[in-house]
Design a protein around this motif. Structure first.
Motif, PDB file in Angstrom:
ATOM      1  N   HIS A  57       0.818  -1.199   0.000  1.00  0.00           N
ATOM      2  CA  HIS A  57       0.000   0.000   0.000  1.00  0.00           C
ATOM      3  C   HIS A  57       0.861   1.262   0.000  1.00  0.00           C
ATOM      4  O   HIS A  57       0.396   2.340  -0.408  1.00  0.00           O
ATOM      5  N   SER A 113      -7.320  -1.970   9.362  1.00  0.00           N
ATOM      6  CA  SER A 113      -5.892  -1.969   9.098  1.00  0.00           C
ATOM      7  C   SER A 113      -5.409  -3.412   9.272  1.00  0.00           C
ATOM      8  O   SER A 113      -6.171  -4.284   9.701  1.00  0.00           O
ATOM      9  N   ARG A 118      -0.975  -2.949   6.060  1.00  0.00           N
ATOM     10  CA  ARG A 118      -1.407  -1.554   6.078  1.00  0.00           C
ATOM     11  C   ARG A 118      -0.732  -0.759   7.184  1.00  0.00           C
ATOM     12  O   ARG A 118      -0.943   0.449   7.310  1.00  0.00           O
TER      13      ARG A 118
END
Length: 352
Positions: A57, A113, A118
């Motif tokens: 990410h 998350s 993440r």
């Protein structure tokens, strides 16, 4: 925190195929978090694209979500943990404020998350995690074994997506990787004797047989649909390999009224022939997927069960952990996992 170092060693993904062993600051914990000194961290298949092909990410990031260790520090508001406690950690960080979280389905959280995806993970000497995510481990369970609890929970969650597992029934586990072998063992732990395991690797099949598979079949040497047409279809079918051809085929291996559970991720389009699809209708099959390994109350009964299975010896991971590396080995561990000649199953970093 005064007794802790200011910096730590970590493997940092800094770009495509760039995994750097370097010094980084030790994470600061929030009031509701604990700091875990990592003792062992496994490499998940999902970590491979993160480290090798840009599947992250953001950069830089520390990956790793299959881990165990000791609590090194606790936040001011933490009541359920103590420094020195031996733990593993559930990596999902739900928002606890969306519709699915309110329904008690954290795996479907809309604003989650995830440790090692993440937010920074455990391929490091220390990692900061929410206190509610910690799961205690028994003294007779090694840190290396405890780092396998996360994949065991994936197997348990997948097994239970079929609903009640009735004694005296039969199952197929298609795929003999880490999750496949653990799925077979979890089915055995629930009382099933006839658990068939199918793969194309005789070495992995031999391990599955050693760990309790009722029968192992090499699909390069055996016509699988013909075999089960002759010997009888099964009540539960679990696809763990993530192979598009198999994801279409497994439907034809279930008895009428049986269950088909997809655990393996689809990497290509899955085309189901009309005659195969018709069996879903005519056989009133229960077809479902399995995602992650969490339930309510968070992190879920899967985590309690996985810790108990390890402690009791119902699930064995000694021979699943095929390779161990120091954190400084960096990409060598990933290369070992992706090298078919290595016969790797679970590759793990172990930290002193």
């Amino acid at each position: 925190m005064n007794s802790l170092p200011d910096t730590m060693k970590a493997l940092v993904v800094e770009g495509v195929n760039q995994l750097t062993y370097k010094d980084v600051p030790v994470p600061k914990i929030k009031a509701d978090e604990v700091l875990v000194k990592v003792k062992a961290c496994g490499i998940c298949g999902s970590d491979i694209p993160r480290a090798k092909s840009g599947g992250v990410h953001f950069y830089p990031i520390i990956v790793g979500h299959e881990f165990s260790g000791e609590i090194a520090a606790i936040g001011d508001e933490v009541k359920n943990a103590a420094v020195g406690q031996r733990v593993t950690v559930a990596p999902l960080v739900p928002c606890f404020d969306c519709e699915n979280c309110y329904k008690g389905n954290p795996a479907m959280c809309q604003h989650y998350s995830f440790i090692g995806s993440r937010q920074d993970g455990a391929m490091a000497q220390y990692v900061a995690v929410p206190a509610k995510n910690i799961v205690p481990i028994a003294d007779n369970v090694s840190f290396e074994h405890a780092a396998c609890i996360e994949p065991i929970t994936v197997a348990i969650h997948g097994v239970e997506r079929a609903g009640a597992i009735d004694s005296g029934k039969s199952a197929i586990v298609y795929g003999c990787g880490t999750i496949g072998i653990l799925t077979m063992q979890c089915l055995k732990a629930k009382g099933l004797e006839r658990v068939y395991v199918i793969d194309i690797d005789d070495h992995k099949l031999a391990l599955a047989k050693e760990l309790g598979a009722y029968e192992t079949l090499n699909s390069l040497k055996t016509d699988i649909p013909a075999y089960f047409a002759e010997h009888g279809k099964v009540d539960y079918v679990y696809e763990t390999a993530g192979v598009n051809m198999l994801q279409a085929q497994v439907i034809s291996l279930a008895k009428k009224g049986g269950s088909v559970v997809y655990i393996g991720t689809a990497h290509r389009d899955v085309t189901i022939p009309a005659k195969t699809f018709e069996q879903i209708l005519r056989g009133e099959l229960h077809v479902t997927g399995s995602w992650q390994s969490f339930s309510a109350p968070f992190p879920g009964h899967e985590w309690i069960a996985a810790a108990e299975y390890l402690q009791s010896g119902k699930v064995k991971v000694d021979k699943i952990i095929t390779h161990k590396f120091p954190l400084s080995a960096g990409m060598e561990a990933f290369d070992t996992l992706t090298n078919k000649e290595s016969r790797a199953l679970k590759v793990m970093y172990t930290m002193d």
